[in-house]
Write a protein that holds these residues in place. Structure first.
Motif, PDB file in Angstrom:
ATOM      1  N   GLN A 269       0.941  -1.017  -0.039  1.00 14.62           N
ATOM      2  CA  GLN A 269      -0.051  -0.031   0.134  1.00 14.62           C
ATOM      3  C   GLN A 269       0.832   1.186  -0.085  1.00 14.62           C
ATOM      4  O   GLN A 269       0.460   2.147  -0.756  1.00 14.62           O
ATOM      5  CB  GLN A 269      -1.084   0.115   1.270  1.00 14.62           C
ATOM      6  N   GLN A 270       2.111   1.279   0.932  1.00 18.40           N
ATOM      7  CA  GLN A 270       2.862   2.444   0.697  1.00 18.40           C
ATOM      8  C   GLN A 270       3.626   2.613  -0.389  1.00 18.40           C
ATOM      9  O   GLN A 270       3.663   3.689  -0.589  1.00 18.40           O
ATOM     10  CB  GLN A 270       3.858   2.122   1.803  1.00 18.40           C
ATOM     11  N   LEU A 271       3.988   1.462  -1.174  1.00 18.16           N
ATOM     12  CA  LEU A 271       4.463   1.410  -2.405  1.00 18.16           C
ATOM     13  C   LEU A 271       3.549   1.906  -3.761  1.00 18.16           C
ATOM     14  O   LEU A 271       4.102   2.715  -4.199  1.00 18.16           O
ATOM     15  CB  LEU A 271       4.811   0.047  -3.064  1.00 18.16           C
ATOM     16  N   ASP A 272       2.299   1.541  -3.313  1.00 21.73           N
ATOM     17  CA  ASP A 272       1.397   2.330  -4.234  1.00 21.73           C
ATOM     18  C   ASP A 272       1.262   3.726  -4.055  1.00 21.73           C
ATOM     19  O   ASP A 272       1.304   4.466  -5.120  1.00 21.73           O
ATOM     20  CB  ASP A 272      -0.024   1.433  -4.143  1.00 21.73           C
ATOM     21  N   GLU A 273       1.059   4.094  -2.830  1.00 26.81           N
ATOM     22  CA  GLU A 273       1.113   5.403  -2.622  1.00 26.81           C
ATOM     23  C   GLU A 273       2.476   6.312  -2.982  1.00 26.81           C
ATOM     24  O   GLU A 273       2.312   7.366  -3.547  1.00 26.81           O
ATOM     25  CB  GLU A 273       1.112   5.685  -1.003  1.00 26.81           C
ATOM     26  N   TYR A 274       3.588   5.625  -2.639  1.00 35.67           N
ATOM     27  CA  TYR A 274       4.796   6.229  -3.100  1.00 35.67           C
ATOM     28  C   TYR A 274       4.690   6.523  -4.602  1.00 35.67           C
ATOM     29  O   TYR A 274       5.029   7.185  -5.278  1.00 35.67           O
ATOM     30  CB  TYR A 274       6.082   5.379  -2.752  1.00 35.67           C
ATOM     31  N   THR A 275       4.621   5.218  -5.225  1.00 38.80           N
ATOM     32  CA  THR A 275       4.501   5.137  -6.619  1.00 38.80           C
ATOM     33  C   THR A 275       3.472   6.297  -7.435  1.00 38.80           C
ATOM     34  O   THR A 275       3.838   7.010  -8.157  1.00 38.80           O
ATOM     35  CB  THR A 275       3.978   3.744  -7.302  1.00 38.80           C
ATOM     36  N   ASP A 276       2.253   6.372  -6.649  1.00 33.80           N
ATOM     37  CA  ASP A 276       1.321   7.452  -7.223  1.00 33.80           C
ATOM     38  C   ASP A 276       2.133   8.772  -6.792  1.00 33.80           C
ATOM     39  O   ASP A 276       1.999   9.727  -7.706  1.00 33.80           O
ATOM     40  CB  ASP A 276       0.110   7.273  -6.529  1.00 33.80           C
ATOM     41  N   ARG A 277       2.673   9.089  -5.742  1.00 41.07           N
ATOM     42  CA  ARG A 277       3.092  10.135  -5.531  1.00 41.07           C
ATOM     43  C   ARG A 277       4.510  10.604  -6.382  1.00 41.07           C
ATOM     44  O   ARG A 277       4.579  11.839  -7.146  1.00 41.07           O
ATOM     45  CB  ARG A 277       3.621  10.206  -3.985  1.00 41.07           C
ATOM     46  N   LEU A 278       5.235   9.482  -6.499  1.00 39.31           N
ATOM     47  CA  LEU A 278       6.195   9.493  -7.374  1.00 39.31           C
ATOM     48  C   LEU A 278       5.888  10.021  -9.047  1.00 39.31           C
ATOM     49  O   LEU A 278       6.670  10.839  -9.529  1.00 39.31           O
ATOM     50  CB  LEU A 278       7.190   8.339  -7.403  1.00 39.31           C
ATOM     51  N   GLN A 279       4.872   9.219  -9.446  1.00 39.81           N
ATOM     52  CA  GLN A 279       4.283   9.580 -10.498  1.00 39.81           C
ATOM     53  C   GLN A 279       3.980  10.995 -10.487  1.00 39.81           C
ATOM     54  O   GLN A 279       4.110  11.912 -11.791  1.00 39.81           O
ATOM     55  CB  GLN A 279       3.466   8.717 -10.769  1.00 39.81           C
ATOM     56  N   ASN A 280       3.348  11.542  -9.644  1.00 39.96           N
ATOM     57  CA  ASN A 280       2.537  12.816  -9.745  1.00 39.96           C
ATOM     58  C   ASN A 280       3.727  13.821  -9.656  1.00 39.96           C
ATOM     59  O   ASN A 280       4.005  14.806 -10.229  1.00 39.96           O
ATOM     60  CB  ASN A 280       1.630  12.931  -8.509  1.00 39.96           C
ATOM     61  N   HIS A 281       4.779  13.573  -8.813  1.00 33.11           N
ATOM     62  CA  HIS A 281       6.014  14.354  -8.607  1.00 33.11           C
ATOM     63  C   HIS A 281       6.750  14.336  -9.904  1.00 33.11           C
ATOM     64  O   HIS A 281       7.187  15.521 -10.502  1.00 33.11           O
ATOM     65  CB  HIS A 281       6.752  13.684  -7.517  1.00 33.11           C
ATOM     66  N   MET A 282       7.158  13.163 -10.779  1.00 30.89           N
ATOM     67  CA  MET A 282       7.572  13.046 -11.856  1.00 30.89           C
ATOM     68  C   MET A 282       6.805  13.910 -12.932  1.00 30.89           C
ATOM     69  O   MET A 282       7.385  14.670 -13.721  1.00 30.89           O
ATOM     70  CB  MET A 282       7.763  11.746 -12.206  1.00 30.89           C
TER      71      MET A 282
ATOM     72  N   SER B 296       6.076  18.333 -16.503  1.00 31.85           N
ATOM     73  CA  SER B 296       5.594  19.360 -17.039  1.00 31.85           C
ATOM     74  C   SER B 296       6.364  20.650 -16.669  1.00 31.85           C
ATOM     75  O   SER B 296       6.386  21.522 -17.583  1.00 31.85           O
ATOM     76  CB  SER B 296       4.216  19.559 -16.082  1.00 31.85           C
ATOM     77  N   LEU B 297       7.151  20.798 -15.513  1.00 37.52           N
ATOM     78  CA  LEU B 297       7.837  21.877 -15.234  1.00 37.52           C
ATOM     79  C   LEU B 297       9.065  21.925 -16.062  1.00 37.52           C
ATOM     80  O   LEU B 297       9.208  22.945 -16.654  1.00 37.52           O
ATOM     81  CB  LEU B 297       8.214  21.747 -13.527  1.00 37.52           C
ATOM     82  N   ARG B 298       9.901  20.578 -16.217  1.00 39.12           N
ATOM     83  CA  ARG B 298      10.858  20.976 -17.332  1.00 39.12           C
ATOM     84  C   ARG B 298      10.282  21.095 -18.842  1.00 39.12           C
ATOM     85  O   ARG B 298      10.988  21.817 -19.388  1.00 39.12           O
ATOM     86  CB  ARG B 298      11.571  19.708 -17.144  1.00 39.12           C
ATOM     87  N   THR B 299       9.309  20.640 -18.957  1.00 40.62           N
ATOM     88  CA  THR B 299       8.746  20.950 -20.208  1.00 40.62           C
ATOM     89  C   THR B 299       8.540  22.241 -20.616  1.00 40.62           C
ATOM     90  O   THR B 299       8.639  23.083 -21.524  1.00 40.62           O
ATOM     91  CB  THR B 299       7.360  20.086 -20.511  1.00 40.62           C
ATOM     92  N   GLU B 300       7.856  23.070 -19.331  1.00 44.97           N
ATOM     93  CA  GLU B 300       7.546  24.348 -19.776  1.00 44.97           C
ATOM     94  C   GLU B 300       8.827  25.131 -19.525  1.00 44.97           C
ATOM     95  O   GLU B 300       8.995  26.207 -20.397  1.00 44.97           O
ATOM     96  CB  GLU B 300       6.833  25.002 -18.556  1.00 44.97           C
ATOM     97  N   GLN B 301      10.005  24.813 -18.879  1.00 42.29           N
ATOM     98  CA  GLN B 301      11.256  25.380 -18.856  1.00 42.29           C
ATOM     99  C   GLN B 301      12.098  25.145 -20.177  1.00 42.29           C
ATOM    100  O   GLN B 301      12.620  26.115 -20.662  1.00 42.29           O
ATOM    101  CB  GLN B 301      12.194  24.966 -17.578  1.00 42.29           C
ATOM    102  N   LEU B 302      11.839  23.862 -20.778  1.00 40.63           N
ATOM    103  CA  LEU B 302      12.346  23.635 -21.975  1.00 40.63           C
ATOM    104  C   LEU B 302      11.860  24.413 -23.061  1.00 40.63           C
ATOM    105  O   LEU B 302      12.385  25.053 -24.005  1.00 40.63           O
ATOM    106  CB  LEU B 302      12.197  22.034 -22.177  1.00 40.63           C
ATOM    107  N   ARG B 303      10.401  24.685 -23.010  1.00 45.91           N
ATOM    108  CA  ARG B 303       9.815  25.567 -23.967  1.00 45.91           C
ATOM    109  C   ARG B 303      10.332  26.953 -23.837  1.00 45.91           C
ATOM    110  O   ARG B 303      10.491  27.798 -24.986  1.00 45.91           O
ATOM    111  CB  ARG B 303       8.230  25.638 -23.838  1.00 45.91           C
TER     112      ARG B 303
END
Length: 406
Positions: free
Chosen positions: A323-336, A341-348
């Motif tokens: 469950q923690q892994l799922d939570e971490y995975t979800d948080r990691l995916q959201n963070h990534m 998105s941030l890097r895309t905007e910066q790259l743009r």
């Protein structure tokens, strides 16, 4: 007395008439209505009613006597017992119901001890002095005898009582019977021989010597020295069961165990199997209860252990970690995703910035970009030398030129 009818023919009279005649004959004899008689007391019994019945004996002669309670109390007579020498005063009558002559005692006078009693006491003292009565020489009875030896008369009711008692109490035991006489002149030698025979046979674990109640004369065989010494030399423990509870013989004192009756001797010889059955049932019930309690305790312990095991099980930890892994995975995916998105905007932004600074835009406006072979942009003439090949990028391609001295 003989009666005759009118024709002279003899005619019989009834038993009742004869009994009444004998009673009247005795009671009308003045001598027999107030007479003193002496002898030795035998077969004495006092009943709960207070009446005392005994036999007065001398040699082979005997006289049945009755001493009623009121006469005993009136004369303050001493307690009577077998072996006493007495002079009794009273009257003679005929007891019609039993068809016997009886002496009705009004008064007694003690004359000391009778001949049989004195003989009994002499032998008792002799054997006691020799140590035959010593409790230290008496052996314990076997707890679970396999074979019971019996010395008694084959016709005696006491034998049937003993066999029935043994069968009912302890049917596992076998019986070896050594028949003997139990009263009379030849009885002592017969009893001693039967005891010796059982010892020679050697298989009995215990021996019962027994006979039912009787007068002192009827029980006298068990007061003889030959019987006492046969009991004493027996290698097998001996139980004496002679007469009734109040009867004591020399055999009782020498035997390893004295029982009050033949039935009591059989009872003493073997355990009661019903007691074993009751004890076994009680132990079975106790064992069942203990087993059920133990099983219940084990079930409780198992339940506690299962709960502890479940609490310590890695499965719960794995589920939590998953469950923690799922939570971490979800948080990691959201963070990534946020970083992307941030890097895309910066790259743009950088791309737009680079695009704004791109030489291509300069080229598109009619300018060209000059590079050396190592792609270094040439911004002044001092970066090149004569003969060096340069690449010039224009809007639609590249041109290679060689530097000439100016």
């Amino acid at each position: 007395m003989l009666f005759q009818d009118s024709l002279g023919t003899p005619s019989a009279i009834s038993v009742s008439a004869l009994s009444l005649y004998l009673k009247e004959l005795l009671e009308t004899n003045d001598i027999l209505q107030n007479i003193w008689v002496h002898g030795e007391v035998s077969n004495c019994k006092t009943y709960p009613s207070g009446h005392c019945y005994f036999t007065l004996k001398e040699g082979d002669a005997q006289l049945p006597c009755v001493f009623f309670k009121n006469a005993r109390l009136r004369t303050s007579a001493p307690p009577l017992r077998d072996g006493m020498a007495l002079a009794v005063n009273g009257r003679v009558s005929f007891y019609e119901r039993d068809g016997k002559l009886q002496f009705y005692v009004d008064e007694v006078m003690s004359l000391g001890e009778g001949a049989l009693f004195r003989k009994f006491e002499r032998l008792k003292a002799q054997l006691e002095a020799e140590g035959l009565f010593d409790p230290a020489r008496k052996r314990p009875l076997p707890v679970q005898p396999a074979i019971i030896g019996i010395v008694s008369s084959p016709q005696a009711a006491a034998l049937r009582d003993m066999l029935r008692t043994l069968r009912n109490r302890y049917p596992l035991a076998q019986v070896i019977f050594a028949p003997s006489l139990v009263q009379g002149a030849e009885a002592p030698a017969s009893i001693a021989a039967a005891l010796d025979l059982l010892n020679e046979h050697g298989e009995a674990d215990v021996i019962i010597v027994g006979r039912g109640g009787g007068s002192i004369e009827e029980l006298w065989a068990f007061n003889e020295e030959i019987v006492a010494r046969a009991i004493a030399r027996s290698r097998i423990p001996v139980i004496s069961g002679v007469g009734h509870e109040t009867d004591f013989t020399i055999a009782d004192f020498v035997a390893d165990h004295r029982a009050s009756t033949p039935t009591g001797a059989a009872t003493a010889a073997v355990p009661d199997i019903s007691d074993w059955q009751e004890d076994l049932a009680a132990k079975e019930q106790l064992l069942t209860t203990l087993m059920l309690d133990h099983i219940a305790d084990l079930k409780d312990q198992m339940s506690y252990a299962l709960r502890d095991l479940q609490r310590a099980s890695p499965q719960n930890s794995i589920i939590q970690r998953r469950q923690q892994l799922d939570e971490y995975t979800d948080r990691l995916q959201n963070h990534m995703q946020h970083i992307i998105s941030l890097r895309t905007e910066q790259l743009r932004g950088v791309s737009l910035q680079l695009h704004s600074l791109s030489p291509l835009l300069t080229i598109a406006r009619g300018y060209a970009v000059v590079r050396k072979q190592d792609q270094t942009v040439v911004t002044n003439v001092h970066q090149v030398k004569a003969g060096e090949v340069l690449s010039i990028q224009v809007q639609d391609g590249h041109l290679s030129v060689e530097v000439r001295p100016s």
